[in-house]
Design an enzyme around this catalytic site. Structure first.
Site, PDB file in Angstrom:
ATOM      1  N   GLY A   1     -12.500  12.915  47.507  1.00 39.27           N
ATOM      2  CA  GLY A   1     -12.092  12.294  48.768  1.00 39.27           C
ATOM      3  C   GLY A   1     -13.253  11.713  49.575  1.00 39.27           C
TER       4      GLY A   1
ATOM      5  CB  CYS B   1     -13.762  15.497  50.076  1.00 37.07           C
ATOM      6  SG  CYS B   1     -14.020  16.834  48.956  1.00 37.07           S
TER       7      CYS B   1
HETATM    8  P1  5GP Z   1      -9.573   9.462  50.222  1.00 38.55           P
HETATM    9  O1  5GP Z   1      -8.416   8.551  49.914  1.00 38.55           O
HETATM   10  O2  5GP Z   1      -9.964   9.416  51.668  1.00 38.55           O
HETATM   11  O3  5GP Z   1     -10.737   9.242  49.301  1.00 38.55           O
HETATM   12  O4  5GP Z   1      -9.084  10.936  49.898  1.00 38.55           O
HETATM   13  C1  5GP Z   1      -7.989  11.530  50.556  1.00 38.55           C
HETATM   14  C2  5GP Z   1      -7.821  12.945  50.053  1.00 38.55           C
HETATM   15  O5  5GP Z   1      -9.006  13.737  50.354  1.00 38.55           O
HETATM   16  C3  5GP Z   1      -6.709  13.735  50.706  1.00 38.55           C
HETATM   17  O6  5GP Z   1      -5.442  13.390  50.244  1.00 38.55           O
HETATM   18  C4  5GP Z   1      -7.100  15.174  50.372  1.00 38.55           C
HETATM   19  O7  5GP Z   1      -6.694  15.544  49.079  1.00 38.55           O
HETATM   20  C5  5GP Z   1      -8.614  15.107  50.384  1.00 38.55           C
HETATM   21  N1  5GP Z   1      -9.181  15.697  51.609  1.00 38.55           N
HETATM   22  C6  5GP Z   1      -8.847  15.427  52.890  1.00 38.55           C
HETATM   23  N2  5GP Z   1      -9.597  16.145  53.749  1.00 38.55           N
HETATM   24  C7  5GP Z   1     -10.421  16.893  52.998  1.00 38.55           C
HETATM   25  C8  5GP Z   1     -11.439  17.854  53.316  1.00 38.55           C
HETATM   26  O8  5GP Z   1     -11.766  18.130  54.462  1.00 38.55           O
HETATM   27  N3  5GP Z   1     -12.054  18.449  52.255  1.00 38.55           N
HETATM   28  C9  5GP Z   1     -11.709  18.156  50.962  1.00 38.55           C
HETATM   29  N4  5GP Z   1     -12.333  18.817  49.988  1.00 38.55           N
HETATM   30  N5  5GP Z   1     -10.796  17.233  50.637  1.00 38.55           N
HETATM   31  C10 5GP Z   1     -10.149  16.617  51.633  1.00 38.55           C
END
Ligand code: 5GP
Length: 346
Positions: A182, A185
């Site tokens: 993410g 993340c």
């Molecule tokens: P993005 O599309 O922004 O790359 O990823 C979104 C995903 O990141 C979310 O659906 C969720 O699975 C993950 N995510 C969201 N917040 C967090 C966080 O604080 N920590 C982690 N490890 N993953 C997150």
């Protein structure tokens, strides 16, 4: 200790090879999908892109805006019962909005109360934990499936084929795939744990499809091309956080800094989120998410057009008349890290 020697890939490590095609225009491409879910037996038709259940993107406004284009939203877990009931009672209803929950008894009880009043208008549920490898998670899935045989359950997150199979056998219709990719993340840097997302998608999709289950690729897409790669790798659904953040439909204020308008976006395990919802970061754990300021991008409509245009374009390049054919017609070419750094992937 063991070292796996197989190369595992991320989106940036590959490109999709063009193939001969009889298509003359993107307009000929249909990027909606039809599914019948394995356990709920319910039918789905739509464009299989889902806004993440983060409190900035998993909003009612986002649900309505995306539904106008047949896309879905996983509503975030922190909505109150009254507002959830009001949303699910709206006419016309917003189709394919996922009710999200964690795995403790309070989550189960809250869902039971809302579902009892909202009835059939809640068809989709997203059970979301950072680590889908625990016994408690599997136990919760058994309990939920036994209580609600006809809801469509999406659950995760996992990154390996054997856990995908386990979840599907336990009653999950859509396995959510991704640990660490993410945009906000920090799991990989904080814990050293993760799995390159493209390989996770390929391996989990293969495992799921063998059992007639489905997967949702969650996290790591930073451009429309990444969505095309995720679908090409076998994802049935793709979930987006960062790519849908920074828009009017997000629950986040616009912050003006030196004449530039920005919007805050943070991980749901970040210090910011834990302070907001859990009264701070518990002593035994560290935050695994970060807080960023993104450029404000106006209505999500414009971004959607780019995303859908990019996926349609990928289909035309490989001669796929529909999104369903994209993975069959995808050959990935590995590109070296150095080339990416020098030329980017424009
Ligand atoms: P993005 O599309 O922004 O790359 O990823 C979104 C995903 O990141 C979310 O659906 C969720 O699975 C993950 N995510 C969201 N917040 C967090 C966080 O604080 N920590 C982690 N490890 N993953 C997150």
């Amino acid at each position: 200790m063991r070292i796996e020697q197989d190369v595992k890939l991320d989106f940036k490590d590959v490109l999709i090879r063009p193939k001969r095609s009889t298509l003359t225009s993107r307009a000929e491409v249909d990027i909606s999908r039809d599914f019948v879910f394995l356990h709920s037996r319910r039918k789905y038709r739509g464009i299989p892109i889902i806004a993440a259940n983060m409190d900035t993107t998993g909003t009612f406004e986002m649900a309505r805006a995306l539904a106008a284009h047949q896309l879905s939203v996983a509503l975030h877990k922190h909505h109150g019962e009254a507002e959830l009931l009001a949303f699910f009672a709206e006419q016309p209803p917003t189709p394919t909005a996922f009710y999200s929950m964690g795995i403790n008894q309070l989550d189960f009880d809250k869902f039971a109360r809302v579902k009892a009043l909202a009835g059939g208008s809640i068809e989709y549920v997203c059970v979301d934990v950072a680590n889908g490898y625990t016994k408690a998670f599997i136990h919760f899935i058994h309990k939920l499936r036994a209580a609600y045989p006809d809801i469509t359950i999406m659950a995760g997150n996992v990154v390996t084929g054997e856990m995908t199979e386990e979840l599907i056998l336990d009653g999950v219709d859509i396995v959510k795939v991704g640990i660490g990719p993410g945009s906000v993340c920090t799991t990989r840097s904080m814990s050293g744990v993760g799995y390159p997302q493209l390989s996770a998608i390929i391996e989990c999709a293969d495992a799921a499809h063998g059992l007639r289950g489905l997967i949702c690729a969650d996290g790591g897409c930073t451009s429309p091309g990444d969505l095309a790669k995720a679908f090409g790798a076998g994802a049935d659904f793709v979930m987006l956080g960062g790519m849908l953040a920074g828009h009017d439909e997000c629950d986040s204020e616009i912050i003006e800094q030196n004449g530039v308008r920005r919007m805050r976006f943070y991980g749901m395990s970040s210090r910011e989120a834990m302070e907001k919802y859990a009264g701070g970061v518990a002593e035994y754990r560290a935050a695994e998410g970060k807080d960023v300021l993104l450029d404000y991008r106006g209505p999500v409509e414009n971004t959607l057009q780019k995303i859908l245009g990019g996926v349609r374009s990928a289909c035309t390049y490989v001669g796929a008349r529909g999104l369903k054919e994209l993975s069959k017609r995808t050959t990935f070419i590995r590109v070296t890290q150095q080339l990416n750094e020098v030329f980017g992937q424009s």
